[in-house]
Design a protein around this motif. Structure first.
Motif, PDB file in Angstrom:
ATOM      1  N   ASN A   1      -9.686  -5.261  -2.715  1.00 34.38           N
ATOM      2  CA  ASN A   1      -9.301  -3.981  -2.954  1.00 34.38           C
ATOM      3  C   ASN A   1      -9.646  -3.588  -4.153  1.00 34.38           C
ATOM      4  O   ASN A   1      -9.467  -4.254  -5.225  1.00 34.38           O
TER       5      ASN A   1
ATOM      6  N   GLU B   1     -10.415  -0.253   0.217  1.00 40.17           N
ATOM      7  CA  GLU B   1     -10.469  -1.729   0.634  1.00 40.17           C
ATOM      8  C   GLU B   1     -12.134  -1.751   0.954  1.00 40.17           C
ATOM      9  O   GLU B   1     -12.790  -0.978   1.453  1.00 40.17           O
TER      10      GLU B   1
ATOM     11  N   LYS C   1       0.903  -1.165  -0.036  1.00 39.89           N
ATOM     12  CA  LYS C   1       0.345  -0.118   0.164  1.00 39.89           C
ATOM     13  C   LYS C   1       0.775   1.263  -0.109  1.00 39.89           C
ATOM     14  O   LYS C   1       0.409   2.292  -0.625  1.00 39.89           O
TER      15      LYS C   1
END
Length: 162
Positions: A141, A122, A59
Motif C-alpha cells: 500500500n 493498494e 483502512k
C-alpha cells in the motif's frame, strides 16, 4: 473534568450523586484544540510505502483522519487497534515518522499539527514471466498523508546584560 461529584444520603439512606459545574480557571481549559486560521497554516505531503496488508479496521481508521488534530488521530489508533498490537505499532510508526520529520526539519511543535487528508492506494506487483498470477501477487500500500501545521514567528532570544 468540568464536573465535581458530591455524595449525599437522603432520608431513606440511599446514596445518590449530584453533579455541580465548576468555574474554569483558564480560558483554554475544557475547550478543544483551536483550528488554525488560513493565514497561519502551511501544508506538507508525505507518501509512505507500507509493505504489509492493511486490515479493514486500519483502512477505516486512516480514512477517518480528514481534518483531524494529530493527538486525536493517535488516540483513535491506540483505542481502535488495541487488540492487534503489531498492526497498531506499524500504523503508529507510519504516522510518527512524518511528524518527527516536520519537527526536525521545520521546527514544528507537536501540538500544532493536523491531518488534512489521507489516501490509501493498494498496488499489486505481478511477475510477468509466470502465468499463474495468484501465487506471484505481492501486495503493498501507498499511504499518502497531507499534514498541515501552524507556523509561528520564532521567539527572539534576548541578549544577556553582561
Amino acid at each position: 473534568m468540568n464536573r465535581i461529584l458530591y455524595e449525599n444520603r437522603c432520608k431513606c439512606n440511599e446514596e445518590f450523586s449530584i453533579a455541580k459545574k465548576r468555574k474554569l480557571k483558564t480560558l483554554s481549559e475544557g475547550k478543544p484544540f483551536q483550528y488554525p486560521k488560513s493565514r497561519e497554516i502551511t501544508s506538507k505531503t508525505f507518501q509512505i510505502k507500507y509493505q504489509k496488508n492493511l486490515s479493514l479496521t486500519a483502512k477505516f481508521i486512516l480514512n477517518s483522519f480528514q481534518n483531524k488534530y494529530i493527538y486525536y488521530a493517535i488516540d483513535d489508533i491506540l483505542y481502535s487497534l488495541r487488540s492487534e498490537p503489531i498492526e497498531r505499532n506499524n500504523i503508529l510508526a507510519v504516522l510518527y515518522s512524518p511528524i518527527i520529520s516536520l519537527q526536525n526539519n521545520f521546527s514544528v511543535n507537536f501540538f500544532d499539527i493536523w491531518i488534512r487528508e489521507v489516501y490509501i492506494e493498494e498496488v499489486s506487483k505481478t511477475n510477468k514471466f509466470l502465468k499463474t498470477d495468484s501465487q506471484t501477487l505481492k501486495k503493498f500500500n501507498y499511504i499518502t498523508i497531507k499534514f498541515f501545521y501552524k507556523t509561528r514567528v520564532p521567539v527572539k532570544k534576548q541578549e544577556s546584560l553582561w
